[in-house]
Design an enzyme around this catalytic site. Structure first.
Site, short mmCIF file in Angstrom:
data_model
loop_
_atom_site.label_atom_id
_atom_site.label_comp_id
_atom_site.label_asym_id
_atom_site.label_seq_id
_atom_site.Cartn_x
_atom_site.Cartn_y
_atom_site.Cartn_z
N GLY A 119 0.55 -1.39 -0.02
CA GLY A 119 0.73 -0.39 -0.34
C GLY A 119 0.70 1.09 -0.05
O GLY A 119 0.31 1.93 -0.76
N CYS A 120 2.07 1.47 0.87
CA CYS A 120 2.78 2.93 0.70
C CYS A 120 2.97 2.23 -0.73
O CYS A 120 3.39 3.61 -0.54
CB CYS A 120 3.69 2.14 2.15
SG CYS A 120 2.91 2.02 3.10
N THR A 121 4.35 1.70 -1.07
CA THR A 121 4.40 1.69 -2.77
C THR A 121 3.53 2.21 -3.71
O THR A 121 4.06 3.15 -3.93
CB THR A 121 4.91 0.49 -2.87
OG1 THR A 121 5.92 -0.64 -1.71
CG2 THR A 121 6.03 -0.15 -4.17
#
Length: 229
Positions: A119-121
């Site tokens: 998700g952060c990527t």
């Protein structure tokens, strides 16, 4: 006395009123046997309720109700319209970033739980993709997490990210902006980074706050909000 006389005498004595009264008294003194209490359907239902299976089912319901956790909550009471909290933290490449560096311009701060996670990527790539559009709208973008600088730099190089990444290992900035709080996973509660985005206006005040961010389409939504300021 002859045999016939004795027989007649016994019959006469047994049939007298006095003998009958004695017999009735004797019968009345003998206690009656208690009647058996028949089993009723209610006793059967009581046995059914006491079966172990029903207790196990009740325990499961109680456990499931306890496992329901409340939504993630931040400790900070930060609200839109307030002045943005100041910060001074290291960024990838070894430089130091402060809020004063962006005085007079709009600033986006997106707080993400951990570098190089799915998700952060996706979120960091989306903000990188729109970096030119944000610059055209007079808006700078900073990514913030508690990862050490080495992890931030590895994250930047692996995905060719074009936005500065800040390291807040002490959680001071995260707490000040309400991006640090209680989370839950698999029924267990713990403290961690809450995916949050802050849009700071050119006047240094909080223009928009997004809590519990969903990554898909989020960067585009933030860009539209920055353009509208």
């Amino acid at each position: 006395m002859s045999k016939k006389s004795r027989t007649k005498s016994s019959k006469t004595s047994s049939g007298s009123p006095t003998a009958k009264k004695k017999a009735l008294k004797t019968r009345a003194s003998i206690p009656a046997k208690p009647a058996k209490t028949p089993r009723t359907p209610a006793s059967k239902s009581a046995v059914t309720l006491a079966k172990p299976g029903s207790h196990r089912a009740a325990s499961k319901q109680l456990n499931s109700s306890k496992s329901v956790s409340p939504p993630a909550k931040a400790k900070s009471g930060l609200a839109e319209g307030q002045k943005a909290p100041s910060f001074r933290l290291p960024r990838d490449g070894g430089d130091v970033v402060t809020l004063a560096d962006y005085a007079g311009q709009k600033l986006v701060l997106f707080f993400y739980p951990r570098a190089d996670t799915p998700g952060c990527t996706r979120e960091a790539i989306d903000f990188t993709r729109l970096a030119g559009a944000f610059a055209a709208a007079g808006t700078a973008v900073l990514g913030v997490s508690a990862d050490p600088l080495k992890a931030q730099e590895k994250f930047r190089d692996k995905h060719k990210l074009g936005i500065p990444l800040i390291s807040d290992e002490t959680h001071q900035m995260l707490e000040a902006y309400g991006a640090w709080g209680e989370k839950s996973m698999y029924g267990k509660s713990f403290l961690g980074i809450l995916r949050t985005t802050i849009l700071v206006g050119a006047d240094g005040k909080l223009a928009r706050i997004w809590r519990n961010v969903r990554v898909d389409g989020h960067a585009d939504e933030v860009l539209e909000a920055a353009r509208s300021l």
